[in-house]
Design a protein around this motif. Structure first.
Motif: not given
Length: 681
Positions: A64-73, A78-82, A103-107, A185-188
């Motif tokens: 689950i942690l692996t998938h979450r990191v992949v989703d965040l990346q 997606a944002t960087a491409s624009t 959406v990105l800010r919420g992550l 992106g920063v994760l507290d």
């Protein structure tokens, strides 16, 4: 009727009948043992099942942690491409662009966009985008993102904005000319938005009876814990996981930051402990569940079964005691008479029980033994007097042993061991060996020598009464060949001086007299062993070190200064390597290091540490501070290298390339350019 009585009397007087009755009583004890064995087997089976389940839970959490990191990346991608370069250069447009990504800010706890030089162009928090004067140019994760032009997941660091522990995910903004910015992106970790639902609620105190889930990085620093005060602390301080973490480290779990996605079971007293890796960020999920909680139902059943078994055993014991007390009364009379068998004032034929069966036969045998004892004791006394005279006069330690115990020792043996002769009698032979396992190793060697019809001769370390040890030569022969139960005659002599001289010669043959390092002979032998076993072994590397600016020291300060400098460099090199590595001086100012079980990235790191250590080494000599540098070549062991000469040639060539490129560098064989590892680099 009279014949029947005689048969019954004979049957009751038979020892076989009495043993049979006792065995029937002992059957009750078997009930308790059987119950205990069955319940214990059930506990083992249950514990094995629970360990598998805990392993699956840990692997699932890691996945689950692996998938979450992949989703965040992917969200950052997606944002960087624009986010194009013109927008990046316009702070107003950039702030509006980031504000338009709810959406990105919420992550993430916060976001920031940085220029290639590390300056923050905008910082996006809960209240929106704002300008910032902060810089991340010195952060390793940022420099790696720019240099490698790929996404990076940072190690846990203190936030530059508020000092809180965070993890940063970066994504490079690239075009045809290279990286023009970095989106991050920063994760507290205290908010745990990445690790939500993967560890216990912080309000649920860890009372030691429930499952504890902890997430760490590969270095053992806590990223998630039910107690937020434990964040960024070492997992080695967690009592329920400390032993398992130590074993994981001892087995090389942290080498190169390696993690195991499929999970591992680790030993931990009273716990079922597993660890599973999270590839990418190289995190580890630790899960500890008390064994007592898993086995509580079975242990309750075991206690109940043991209580019933105790009642049955108690009843059976009382029955056995009463039965044997009645059946073995004649044997008790025989025992009382046999205790005075060798009393000088006891008549030989008086006091024996008049019974039939085996007890009566035994009484007659003992009566005969008593009649023969006087003559036997007189003969034995004469033999012992002669034997003691011989052992007292012998200038060597002599001992007679049987059943691994001393039965007779000479005065010189007591002198060697610093013990009184009488104090040795009856003691186990193992007590005089300096190492506990040596006595166990002696047995097979003695048996092998005697099987070849030759005396045993060997060298062992023995222990004196004051705790000191010495080397002794032990020689042994059986008293009766083919009958080891008859005992063994040994001789023992002190050979400590001979062993010390031999070890000194052996050490001198394989070590450099000036530095104490291995010499070329030992180096070549060790390298040949690595080459011979490389088919199934891990990676290995050969590091060649050639000193820079060493000749001027010899020329201007003299050879004594040069020798002292070589010794100082040898110590600096030796301090940088592992205990399993071999450091050798091949001659002059040339050193070589054999790194076993060492992949390429680890070999490069060690070579860099060696270069820095040599460059920082200083020798105070007659008011001057002398220093040298080092050019280093690294050659990895590969299938294309047929022998040691080829391997040495690869390392030498790399070393010469480093020296030709400007000295003070590290060159890996097969790479284009050397690496700078000097001070300040």
């Amino acid at each position: 009727m009279t014949a029947l009585r005689r048969r019954l009397r004979a049957l009751s007087g038979s020892i076989k009948t009495r043993v049979t009755l006792a065995a029937v009583a002992a059957l009750a004890l078997g009930i308790g043992l059987t119950t205990l064995i069955l319940v214990t087997a059930a506990e083992r089976a249950t514990l094995a099942t629970e360990r598998d389940r805990e392993l699956q839970e840990g692997v699932r959490t890691a996945a689950i942690l692996t998938h979450r990191v992949v989703d965040l990346q992917r969200a950052l991608q997606a944002t960087a491409s624009t986010l194009d370069e013109p927008t990046l250069r316009d702070r107003v447009r950039l702030a509006a662009f980031m504000d338009s990504k709810p959406v990105l800010r919420g992550l993430f706890s916060s976001l920031f966009v940085a220029a290639p030089d590390g300056r923050l162009l905008t910082l996006v928090g809960a209240d929106g985008a704002r300008a910032s004067r902060l810089s991340v140019s010195d952060r390793p994760y940022f420099t790696r993102t720019v240099a490698e032009q790929r996404p990076i997941v940072s190690e846990p660091v203190a936030s530059r904005a508020d000092g809180k522990p965070v993890v940063v995910l970066t994504y490079p903004l690239r075009n045809a000319h290279g990286v023009y910015g970095v989106l991050a992106g920063v994760l507290d970790l205290r908010r745990r938005n990445l690790l939500q639902d993967l560890v216990d609620d912080p309000d649920d105190a860890d009372d030691g009876t429930s499952t504890l889930v902890v997430v760490t990085d590969a270095r053992g620093r806590v990223l998630a814990h039910p107690n937020r005060e434990r964040l960024m602390q070492p997992i080695a301080d967690e009592p329920r996981m400390a032993d398992g973490y130590a074993r994981w480290l001892a087995e090389g779990g942290a080498s190169g930051g390696a993690v195991e996605p499929s999970g591992l079971r680790l030993p931990q007293a009273g716990q079922v402990l597993i660890v599973a890796g999270v590839p990418g960020p190289d995190w580890l999920v630790w899960r500890a569940t008390p064994q007592a909680a898993l086995l509580a139902p079975l242990r309750a059943a075991r206690h109940k079964a043991l209580r019933w078994a105790s009642v049955i055993v108690a009843g059976a014991s009382l029955f056995l005691l009463a039965t044997l007390g009645w059946l073995l009364r004649p044997l008790s009379l025989l025992e009382a008479r046999a205790m005075h068998l060798f009393d000088d004032d006891a008549p030989v034929h008086a006091g024996w029980p008049e019974v039939g069966g085996e007890i009566g036969a035994l009484a007659r045998v003992l009566r005969h033994v008593g009649a023969e004892r006087a003559q036997l004791e007189q003969f034995n006394a004469q033999v012992l007097v002669k034997l003691r005279s011989v052992m007292t006069a012998a200038p060597i330690g002599i001992l007679f042993t049987r059943d691994d115990q001393f039965e007779l020792v000479s005065a010189h043996l007591g002198t060697l061991l610093g013990r009184d002769e009488q104090a040795l009698l009856g003691r186990p032979v193992a007590s005089i060996f300096a190492l506990p396992d040596d006595h166990a190793r002696l047995g097979p060697l003695v048996a092998e020598a005697w099987a070849d019809a030759r005396p045993y001769l060997g060298e062992w370390r023995f222990l004196r009464a004051d705790g000191s040890a010495f080397w002794g030569q032990l020689r042994g022969l059986p008293v009766e060949p083919g009958h080891p139960d008859a005992g063994t005659i040994w001789t023992l002599s002190d050979i400590s001086d001979q062993v010390a001289e031999r070890e000194k010669l052996e050490w001198s043959a394989h070590h450099d007299a000036l530095t104490g390092l291995a010499n070329r002979k030992l180096f070549e032998r060790r390298a040949a062993q690595i080459l011979a076993g490389r088919g199934g072994a891990a990676a290995a590397a050969l590091v060649m070190v050639d000193l820079d600016r060493f000749k001027p020291i010899n020329d201007t300060e003299g050879h004594a200064a040069g020798d002292a400098m070589l010794v100082r460099v040898a110590r600096a090199i030796d301090a940088c390597v592992r205990g399993s590595d071999l450091v050798a001086r091949l001659g002059g100012d040339e050193f070589a290091i054999l790194l076993e079980h060492c992949p390429r990235h680890a070999a490069e790191r060690i070579a860099g540490e060696l270069q820095r250590a040599v460059a920082e080494a200083r020798l105070d000599w007659r008011g001057k501070s002398l220093a040298v540098g080092a050019s280093i070549g690294v050659a990895l062991l590969g299938p294309e290298l047929p022998d040691l000469a080829a391997w040495l040639h690869e390392a030498d060539s790399a070393c010469y390339a480093a020296k030709a490129a400007g000295r003070g560098l590290v060159q890996v064989a097969g790479t284009r350019a050397p690496t700078v590892f000097g001070p300040g680099a």
